[in-house]
Design a protein around this motif. Sequence first.
Motif, PDB file in Angstrom:
ATOM      1  N   SER A 109      -3.825  24.941   6.684  1.00 23.08           N
ATOM      2  CA  SER A 109      -2.440  24.878   7.177  1.00 23.08           C
ATOM      3  C   SER A 109      -2.313  25.354   8.623  1.00 23.08           C
ATOM      4  CB  SER A 109      -1.512  25.705   6.281  1.00 23.08           C
ATOM      5  OG  SER A 109      -1.909  27.065   6.285  1.00 23.08           O
ATOM      6  N   ASP A 110      -3.273  26.131   9.108  1.00 29.31           N
ATOM      7  CA  ASP A 110      -3.238  26.609  10.496  1.00 29.31           C
ATOM      8  C   ASP A 110      -3.681  25.553  11.507  1.00 29.31           C
ATOM      9  OD1 ASP A 110      -2.423  29.050   9.538  1.00 29.31           O
ATOM     10  OD2 ASP A 110      -4.261  30.124  10.075  1.00 29.31           O
ATOM     11  N   VAL A 111      -4.293  24.469  11.021  1.00 34.69           N
ATOM     12  CA  VAL A 111      -4.876  23.465  11.911  1.00 34.69           C
ATOM     13  C   VAL A 111      -3.939  22.266  12.045  1.00 34.69           C
ATOM     14  CG1 VAL A 111      -6.875  21.974  12.340  1.00 34.69           C
ATOM     15  CG2 VAL A 111      -7.191  24.202  11.212  1.00 34.69           C
ATOM     16  N   ALA A 112      -3.590  21.933  13.274  1.00 34.69           N
ATOM     17  CA  ALA A 112      -2.725  20.777  13.527  1.00 34.69           C
ATOM     18  C   ALA A 112      -3.448  19.486  13.146  1.00 34.69           C
ATOM     19  CB  ALA A 112      -2.327  20.731  15.000  1.00 34.69           C
ATOM     20  N   SER A 113      -2.701  18.546  12.631  1.00 37.12           N
ATOM     21  CA  SER A 113      -3.259  17.260  12.196  1.00 37.12           C
ATOM     22  C   SER A 113      -4.034  16.554  13.302  1.00 37.12           C
ATOM     23  CB  SER A 113      -2.139  16.332  11.717  1.00 37.12           C
ATOM     24  OG  SER A 113      -1.504  16.890  10.598  1.00 37.12           O
ATOM     25  N   GLU A 114      -3.592  16.725  14.533  1.00 39.23           N
ATOM     26  CA  GLU A 114      -4.237  16.020  15.650  1.00 39.23           C
ATOM     27  C   GLU A 114      -5.608  16.588  16.015  1.00 39.23           C
ATOM     28  OE1 GLU A 114      -1.657  18.521  18.922  1.00 39.23           O
ATOM     29  OE2 GLU A 114      -0.838  16.861  17.763  1.00 39.23           O
ATOM     30  N   HIS A 115      -5.999  17.696  15.368  1.00 40.17           N
ATOM     31  CA  HIS A 115      -7.269  18.349  15.699  1.00 40.17           C
ATOM     32  C   HIS A 115      -8.287  18.339  14.574  1.00 40.17           C
ATOM     33  CE1 HIS A 115      -4.826  20.771  18.815  1.00 40.17           C
ATOM     34  NE2 HIS A 115      -5.370  19.711  19.384  1.00 40.17           N
ATOM     35  N   ILE A 116      -8.011  17.638  13.482  1.00 37.33           N
ATOM     36  CA  ILE A 116      -8.934  17.667  12.348  1.00 37.33           C
ATOM     37  C   ILE A 116      -8.993  16.307  11.658  1.00 37.33           C
ATOM     38  CG2 ILE A 116      -7.205  18.500  10.675  1.00 37.33           C
ATOM     39  CD1 ILE A 116      -9.567  20.340   9.615  1.00 37.33           C
ATOM     40  N   SER A 117     -10.194  15.943  11.252  1.00 34.57           N
ATOM     41  CA  SER A 117     -10.382  14.728  10.465  1.00 34.57           C
ATOM     42  C   SER A 117     -11.217  15.091   9.239  1.00 34.57           C
ATOM     43  CB  SER A 117     -11.068  13.633  11.291  1.00 34.57           C
ATOM     44  OG  SER A 117     -12.343  14.056  11.762  1.00 34.57           O
ATOM     45  N   PHE A 118     -11.298  14.145   8.310  1.00 37.35           N
ATOM     46  CA  PHE A 118     -11.976  14.385   7.034  1.00 37.35           C
ATOM     47  C   PHE A 118     -12.810  13.186   6.637  1.00 37.35           C
ATOM     48  CE2 PHE A 118      -8.099  16.779   7.192  1.00 37.35           C
ATOM     49  CZ  PHE A 118      -8.442  18.023   6.677  1.00 37.35           C
ATOM     50  N   THR A 119     -13.869  13.453   5.907  1.00 37.06           N
ATOM     51  CA  THR A 119     -14.638  12.416   5.225  1.00 37.06           C
ATOM     52  C   THR A 119     -14.899  12.920   3.818  1.00 37.06           C
ATOM     53  OG1 THR A 119     -16.757  13.296   6.030  1.00 37.06           O
ATOM     54  CG2 THR A 119     -15.743  11.520   7.312  1.00 37.06           C
ATOM     55  N   VAL A 120     -14.779  12.036   2.852  1.00 34.17           N
ATOM     56  CA  VAL A 120     -15.100  12.420   1.478  1.00 34.17           C
ATOM     57  C   VAL A 120     -16.621  12.287   1.358  1.00 34.17           C
ATOM     58  CG1 VAL A 120     -14.754  11.952  -0.966  1.00 34.17           C
ATOM     59  CG2 VAL A 120     -12.851  11.683   0.647  1.00 34.17           C
TER      60      VAL A 120
END
Length: 175
Positions: A109-120
């Motif tokens: 929750s501390d990380v802005a969406s524009e700074h993090i991505s995900f891979t399953v």
Amino acid sequence: MQNKDYTLVNYCHPDCTPMLNIMRLPEAEAFRLAARFAKKHPDTTAFGRFADFDNYYSLRKRQDEFLFKHFLELGGKPEETHPLSFVVEGSDYLREWFGNGVETRLPLSDVASEHISFTVGDSGSTMERQGFVEVLTKEQFFRQLERYGGDLQALLQAAGRGYVEAQLWCDKYLK
């Protein structure tokens, strides 16, 4: 679903400095460091990839370029060209793989969406096997979780993966 505060976990071997990425070093320095680790830890899983650093370096460079490009296309605003890798809610497998070393934890929750991505699953091994990996935004990750009633383990089981990798593209959250 976004009400649950997931924890991001980064694992670091006891002989390394947490929150550094070898790909951010100048190439010659990265090769020297990899050679030192491979020689010092010939039987350590985390450094096995460094024994053939020529191949690892070029593969990792292509993988990071792929992730970066796709994250930009999704509206991401990376501040680094090589991300720091985390795992959503941690992984016993990776903890052992990195020699039960230092763990760095961050609330998602501390990380802005524009700074993090995900891979399953692991982005690198998935790209090696398939030639691509699906890059997700924070919102897309939460939508995938919602399909499984917010159950991370159900999502992983359905995908046949052991963990969700998160790529942190901005270091300001580490301070």
